[in-house]
Design a protein around this motif. Structure first.
Motif, PDB file in Angstrom:
ATOM      1  N   LEU A  92       0.827  -1.211   0.000  1.00 45.68           N
ATOM      2  CA  LEU A  92       0.000   0.000   0.000  1.00 45.68           C
ATOM      3  C   LEU A  92       0.861   1.261   0.000  1.00 45.68           C
ATOM      4  CD1 LEU A  92      -2.886   1.153   0.140  1.00 45.68           C
ATOM      5  CD2 LEU A  92      -2.694   1.060   2.616  1.00 45.68           C
ATOM      6  N   LEU A  93       1.914   1.283   0.807  1.00 45.66           N
ATOM      7  CA  LEU A  93       2.777   2.465   0.862  1.00 45.66           C
ATOM      8  C   LEU A  93       3.505   2.684  -0.458  1.00 45.66           C
ATOM      9  CD1 LEU A  93       4.244   2.246   4.468  1.00 45.66           C
ATOM     10  CD2 LEU A  93       2.374   3.667   3.616  1.00 45.66           C
ATOM     11  N   LYS A  94       3.915   1.619  -1.114  1.00 44.20           N
ATOM     12  CA  LYS A  94       4.555   1.755  -2.424  1.00 44.20           C
ATOM     13  C   LYS A  94       3.576   2.296  -3.454  1.00 44.20           C
ATOM     14  CE  LYS A  94       7.978  -1.854  -1.702  1.00 44.20           C
ATOM     15  NZ  LYS A  94       8.366  -3.237  -2.022  1.00 44.20           N
ATOM     16  N   GLU A  95       2.352   1.790  -3.437  1.00 37.31           N
ATOM     17  CA  GLU A  95       1.348   2.234  -4.401  1.00 37.31           C
ATOM     18  C   GLU A  95       0.972   3.700  -4.205  1.00 37.31           C
ATOM     19  OE1 GLU A  95      -1.986  -0.388  -4.047  1.00 37.31           O
ATOM     20  OE2 GLU A  95      -0.958  -2.055  -5.021  1.00 37.31           O
ATOM     21  N   LEU A  96       0.893   4.143  -2.958  1.00 38.59           N
ATOM     22  CA  LEU A  96       0.528   5.529  -2.683  1.00 38.59           C
ATOM     23  C   LEU A  96       1.671   6.496  -2.965  1.00 38.59           C
ATOM     24  CD1 LEU A  96      -1.550   5.139   0.599  1.00 38.59           C
ATOM     25  CD2 LEU A  96      -2.401   5.571  -1.705  1.00 38.59           C
ATOM     26  N   GLY A  97       2.911   6.018  -2.874  1.00 40.75           N
ATOM     27  CA  GLY A  97       4.071   6.864  -3.161  1.00 40.75           C
ATOM     28  C   GLY A  97       4.220   8.035  -2.192  1.00 40.75           C
ATOM     29  N   LEU A  98       3.907   7.827  -0.945  1.00 33.70           N
ATOM     30  CA  LEU A  98       3.965   8.897   0.050  1.00 33.70           C
ATOM     31  C   LEU A  98       5.368   9.035   0.622  1.00 33.70           C
ATOM     32  CD1 LEU A  98       0.685   8.045   1.982  1.00 33.70           C
ATOM     33  CD2 LEU A  98       1.011   9.823   0.272  1.00 33.70           C
ATOM     34  N   SER A  99       5.826  10.260   0.758  1.00 36.83           N
ATOM     35  CA  SER A  99       7.102  10.516   1.423  1.00 36.83           C
ATOM     36  C   SER A  99       6.984  11.846   2.159  1.00 36.83           C
ATOM     37  CB  SER A  99       8.250  10.558   0.408  1.00 36.83           C
ATOM     38  OG  SER A  99       8.051  11.614  -0.504  1.00 36.83           O
ATOM     39  N   GLY A 100       7.833  12.021   3.164  1.00 40.01           N
ATOM     40  CA  GLY A 100       7.791  13.248   3.951  1.00 40.01           C
ATOM     41  C   GLY A 100       6.704  13.261   5.008  1.00 40.01           C
ATOM     42  N   TYR A 101       6.124  12.123   5.284  1.00 36.36           N
ATOM     43  CA  TYR A 101       5.078  12.001   6.294  1.00 36.36           C
ATOM     44  C   TYR A 101       5.616  11.210   7.483  1.00 36.36           C
ATOM     45  CZ  TYR A 101       1.795  13.296   2.596  1.00 36.36           C
ATOM     46  OH  TYR A 101       1.122  13.945   1.597  1.00 36.36           O
ATOM     47  N   ILE A 102       4.923  11.314   8.594  1.00 36.38           N
ATOM     48  CA  ILE A 102       5.215  10.488   9.759  1.00 36.38           C
ATOM     49  C   ILE A 102       4.157   9.392   9.786  1.00 36.38           C
ATOM     50  CG2 ILE A 102       5.368  10.419  12.275  1.00 36.38           C
ATOM     51  CD1 ILE A 102       6.134  13.419  12.127  1.00 36.38           C
ATOM     52  N   PHE A 103       4.610   8.129   9.734  1.00 37.88           N
ATOM     53  CA  PHE A 103       3.716   6.988   9.676  1.00 37.88           C
ATOM     54  C   PHE A 103       3.606   6.339  11.048  1.00 37.88           C
ATOM     55  CE2 PHE A 103       5.285   7.529   5.402  1.00 37.88           C
ATOM     56  CZ  PHE A 103       4.149   7.357   4.636  1.00 37.88           C
TER      57      PHE A 103
END
Length: 117
Positions: A92-103
């Motif tokens: 899911l994280l790869k598909e969303l391509g999110l960066s710069g967030y706190i998970f």
């Protein structure tokens, strides 16, 4: 007012994959990153009443990604029946391509092999 059978037919004819893709695109627009730190919470849940003992069907599990600051669900991912939520979260994280967030995740994701991925 349409009959309940007409509404049921429309819902049954809807593609789940296309609906999820549209949902993710719409959520991305709503959750536009305006703040310096934004939190994304990922958590898996079991859908109540989704099991069937007579058909030997296990309960359906769903992993959701939630943008805490904007209070928007970004995506859903069904968890495979023979696994846990770790591989689904990574996909899911790869598909969303999110960066710069706190998970944030459950303690389940603190396993040695999962943390290195």
């Amino acid at each position: 007012m349409p009959a309940h059978t007409s509404i049921r037919d429309i819902i049954q004819a809807t593609s789940g994959a296309e609906l999820e893709q549209s949902f993710r695109q719409y959520s991305a627009v709503l959750a536009d990153k305006n703040e310096p730190e934004q939190f994304i919470s990922c958590d898996g849940k079991v859908l109540r009443g989704s099991f069937d003992h007579f058909q030997d069907q296990k309960a359906v599990q769903i992993l959701s990604a939630f943008a805490s600051d904007s209070q928007i669900i970004l995506a859903h991912e069904e968890i495979a029946t023979k696994t846990n939520e770790i591989p689904s979260a990574q996909t899911l994280l790869k598909e969303l391509g999110l960066s710069g967030y706190i998970f944030t995740f459950d303690a389940l994701h603190c396993q040695k092999n999962a943390a290195n991925s």
